[in-house]
Motif scaffolding. Sequence first.
Motif, PDB file in Angstrom:
ATOM      1  N   GLN B   4       0.892  -1.231   0.058  1.00 13.66           N
ATOM      2  CA  GLN B   4      -0.324   0.129  -0.039  1.00 13.66           C
ATOM      3  C   GLN B   4       0.829   1.223   0.049  1.00 13.66           C
ATOM      4  O   GLN B   4       1.657   1.404   0.601  1.00 13.66           O
ATOM      5  N   ARG B   5       0.591   2.257  -0.962  1.00 11.12           N
ATOM      6  CA  ARG B   5       1.185   3.331  -1.027  1.00 11.12           C
ATOM      7  C   ARG B   5       1.086   4.235   0.240  1.00 11.12           C
ATOM      8  O   ARG B   5      -0.027   4.467   0.457  1.00 11.12           O
ATOM      9  N   MET B   6       2.187   4.548   1.108  1.00  9.89           N
ATOM     10  CA  MET B   6       2.060   5.301   1.841  1.00  9.89           C
ATOM     11  C   MET B   6       1.770   6.662   1.697  1.00  9.89           C
ATOM     12  O   MET B   6       2.125   7.319   0.748  1.00  9.89           O
ATOM     13  N   PHE B   7       0.620   7.414   2.463  1.00 10.12           N
ATOM     14  CA  PHE B   7       0.353   8.708   2.083  1.00 10.12           C
ATOM     15  C   PHE B   7       0.558   9.506   3.220  1.00 10.12           C
ATOM     16  O   PHE B   7       0.361   9.460   4.458  1.00 10.12           O
ATOM     17  N   ASP B   8       1.586  10.621   2.976  1.00  9.51           N
ATOM     18  CA  ASP B   8       2.230  11.477   3.965  1.00  9.51           C
ATOM     19  C   ASP B   8       1.560  13.052   4.059  1.00  9.51           C
ATOM     20  O   ASP B   8       1.622  13.633   3.088  1.00  9.51           O
ATOM     21  N   LEU B   9       0.695  13.022   4.796  1.00  8.93           N
ATOM     22  CA  LEU B   9      -0.115  14.121   5.220  1.00  8.93           C
ATOM     23  C   LEU B   9       0.712  15.567   5.683  1.00  8.93           C
ATOM     24  O   LEU B   9       0.433  16.462   5.330  1.00  8.93           O
ATOM     25  N   ALA B  10       2.144  15.155   5.929  1.00 11.91           N
ATOM     26  CA  ALA B  10       2.969  16.338   6.220  1.00 11.91           C
ATOM     27  C   ALA B  10       3.904  16.680   5.167  1.00 11.91           C
ATOM     28  O   ALA B  10       4.314  17.890   5.288  1.00 11.91           O
ATOM     29  N   ARG B  11       3.715  16.002   3.962  1.00  8.04           N
ATOM     30  CA  ARG B  11       4.427  16.520   2.684  1.00  8.04           C
ATOM     31  C   ARG B  11       3.790  17.706   2.374  1.00  8.04           C
ATOM     32  O   ARG B  11       2.520  17.933   2.414  1.00  8.04           O
ATOM     33  N   PRO B  12       4.510  18.713   1.648  1.00  8.84           N
ATOM     34  CA  PRO B  12       3.880  19.915   1.145  1.00  8.84           C
ATOM     35  C   PRO B  12       2.778  19.575   0.093  1.00  8.84           C
ATOM     36  O   PRO B  12       1.853  20.329  -0.158  1.00  8.84           O
ATOM     37  N   SER B  13       3.151  18.782  -0.639  1.00  3.46           N
ATOM     38  CA  SER B  13       2.140  18.220  -1.716  1.00  3.46           C
ATOM     39  C   SER B  13       1.269  17.349  -1.111  1.00  3.46           C
ATOM     40  O   SER B  13       1.618  16.131  -0.853  1.00  3.46           O
ATOM     41  N   ARG B  14      -0.087  17.821  -0.843  1.00  2.00           N
ATOM     42  CA  ARG B  14      -0.850  16.725  -0.149  1.00  2.00           C
ATOM     43  C   ARG B  14      -2.018  16.401  -1.034  1.00  2.00           C
ATOM     44  O   ARG B  14      -3.151  16.287  -0.632  1.00  2.00           O
ATOM     45  N   GLN B  15      -1.952  16.487  -2.184  1.00  2.00           N
ATOM     46  CA  GLN B  15      -3.078  15.902  -3.287  1.00  2.00           C
ATOM     47  C   GLN B  15      -3.313  14.455  -3.001  1.00  2.00           C
ATOM     48  O   GLN B  15      -2.592  13.586  -2.976  1.00  2.00           O
ATOM     49  N   HIS B  16      -4.759  14.159  -2.907  1.00  2.00           N
ATOM     50  CA  HIS B  16      -5.224  12.915  -2.888  1.00  2.00           C
ATOM     51  C   HIS B  16      -6.722  13.137  -3.218  1.00  2.00           C
ATOM     52  O   HIS B  16      -7.471  14.039  -2.916  1.00  2.00           O
ATOM     53  N   TRP B  17      -7.072  11.842  -3.522  1.00  2.00           N
ATOM     54  CA  TRP B  17      -8.695  12.112  -4.061  1.00  2.00           C
ATOM     55  C   TRP B  17      -9.537  12.063  -2.997  1.00  2.00           C
ATOM     56  O   TRP B  17     -10.582  12.901  -3.004  1.00  2.00           O
ATOM     57  N   LEU B  18      -9.202  11.787  -1.732  1.00  2.00           N
ATOM     58  CA  LEU B  18      -9.903  11.970  -0.646  1.00  2.00           C
ATOM     59  C   LEU B  18     -10.163  13.458  -0.111  1.00  2.00           C
ATOM     60  O   LEU B  18     -11.475  13.881   0.052  1.00  2.00           O
ATOM     61  N   GLY B  19      -9.109  14.358  -0.434  1.00  2.00           N
ATOM     62  CA  GLY B  19      -9.441  15.690  -0.383  1.00  2.00           C
ATOM     63  C   GLY B  19     -10.570  16.216  -1.237  1.00  2.00           C
ATOM     64  O   GLY B  19     -11.450  17.203  -0.639  1.00  2.00           O
ATOM     65  N   TYR B  20     -10.556  15.907  -2.470  1.00  2.00           N
ATOM     66  CA  TYR B  20     -11.596  16.340  -3.499  1.00  2.00           C
ATOM     67  C   TYR B  20     -13.218  15.776  -2.752  1.00  2.00           C
ATOM     68  O   TYR B  20     -14.290  16.423  -2.895  1.00  2.00           O
ATOM     69  N   LEU B  21     -13.086  14.359  -2.482  1.00  2.00           N
ATOM     70  CA  LEU B  21     -14.258  13.827  -2.188  1.00  2.00           C
ATOM     71  C   LEU B  21     -14.934  14.309  -1.049  1.00  2.00           C
ATOM     72  O   LEU B  21     -16.144  14.556  -0.943  1.00  2.00           O
ATOM     73  N   LEU B  22     -14.104  14.883   0.224  1.00  2.00           N
ATOM     74  CA  LEU B  22     -14.584  15.416   1.324  1.00  2.00           C
ATOM     75  C   LEU B  22     -15.102  16.747   1.134  1.00  2.00           C
ATOM     76  O   LEU B  22     -16.149  17.182   1.610  1.00  2.00           O
TER      77      LEU B  22
END
Lengths: 276, 302
Positions: B4-22
């Motif tokens: 599973q690809r780690m998703f790092d919330l602390a990175r400056p680029s935090r693009q993620h589909w969940l952001g759009y969904l929410l």
Amino acid sequence: MRRTLSQSILLYATIVGAAIVILFPIYWLVITALASTDELSSLPPTFWPEAPDWGVFAKVISERPILTWLWNSTLAAIGAVSLSMLVSVAAGYSLSRFKVRGGHSMGMFILTAKMLPATLMVIPLFALFRSFGLVGSLWSVILAQATFIIPFTTWMLKGYFDTIPRELEQAAMVDGCTPLSAMFKVVLPISTPGLAATGLYAFVLSWSEYAYARTFLISEQGNWTANLGIAGMRGEYTSAWNEISAASIFVALPIIIIYIFLERYLVGGLTAGAEK
Amino acid sequence: MHKQRMFDLARPSRQHWLGYLLLAPAVILVAVIIIYPLIISVDLSFQNVKLVKMGDARKPFTLINYQRLFTSPDFWMACWVTLKLVVAVTVGSLVVGLSTALLVNNKFKGRTLARLIMALPWAVPEVIAVVIFAWIFDSSFGLMSWVFIKLGITTEMVAWVSTPGAAFWAVAMTMIWKGFPFVSIMTLAGLQSIPSDFYAAAKVDGANVYQRFRWITLPSLMPVLGVTIVLVLLWVFRDFSIIKVLTNGGPLKSTTTLSIMTYDQAFGFFRFGYASAVGVITLIICVIASLFMLGRGPKSGL
């Protein structure tokens, strides 16, 4: 800073004086409710009723549909608060944690949306609701109130989520959580105080609203909210001030109680909402 | 094994589909109940229409509403009333709010209770505040007239709500009572963020109370006060319930602000096109004020 005795006395005297002036209108509301009709129609005014008439509260409840009004206000508030919180929790979290294309401008737009004048919004909303047959139903008020509640709740919640360290979610994800389950299992549970404060603030906003209720519900007396009922009593030709005052106390009391016990949280929300 | 690809919330680029969904539900709801209605009202302001329903055929484009508006004495009168009220209430709320905040910012026993009391009017719904003040300003047995007679300002009862000048001040006073706690709350928050070292240092340098207020308190409060003033101003500008229930814009339109005019044109005369034009002008003024605030306000967290 040390104060001399005379300075202390002066300070306390000023504070008590200011408090009396500020609280006087509320005192006057209570006194007016309890005064007799004779006392209310004579001068000098009655500052302390001879025989406080506590029966006025029961009388108002039995003669006026106060309970229905309060119930309608409660329903409208529950609807408007739930709807607003539902979308705002998600949006606030997204604005706080993610980089979304156009997210910043969206956030800014939502922020400015709370400056929209209700008297302008009410015109197109009336046209819209009329074609969907919503005029006269509480749903119209719920949807209309959401237009100004969502900006507040979204920004209050974003501000709250910003105070929660991201390391918490990272730790949860290291332990196998997905971003979504990290939000539900880690962030939301510890955000309960923030969620409660925001929800209560939204409740106060909804409970005090008048413009939309008046426009959409005026011809549907069974759905009148509390503010609409009170304004209606005030508009009658024979003004029984003790009854209007007693009814007003029923409407103001829930908010005043919320305020007294949760002042810290509400004030926090007020300043956070204003400083964006 | 698929990792599973780690998703790092602390990175400056935090693009993620969940952001759009929410964000999506908010975007959709805002589009339906705010943006779409706004477009409708701007569109209505360019049509000569009365009571409308969606689905009615669109009337031809016209500037007649705006032409009629700018040549109408009622409109300029409403602008003048709005300006007067905004100035009176903003200044009044600022003076009362600032002084109460400075007062309860002192250290004394019972400070928490004093703060609670000073901001209590904030918790009273506007319609209820109007009931209280309508009775205080009653023309037959109201307290205010009685006080005025006792003080020798007038000789007989004043018909507050039915005398143009007096009605304006009745509205202004009600709004100040309802509006000053906000200033007070904001100022207190601002005062608490001033480091006490500043005052200690100033005392060492021999600054007196006035100098400390003038050179430390006031400059430190300026950013907060700026935002607060704009918010109070916008509140007065857009207020509907206090004026509507207290005076209904009267007498002789002496308390008809732009908001009340918009509403009366729409729901009193059912001139939706004309009313939208007034509303759009109101909106433009509000937007300018908010942009001013966003540009100047303190940047907290954003």
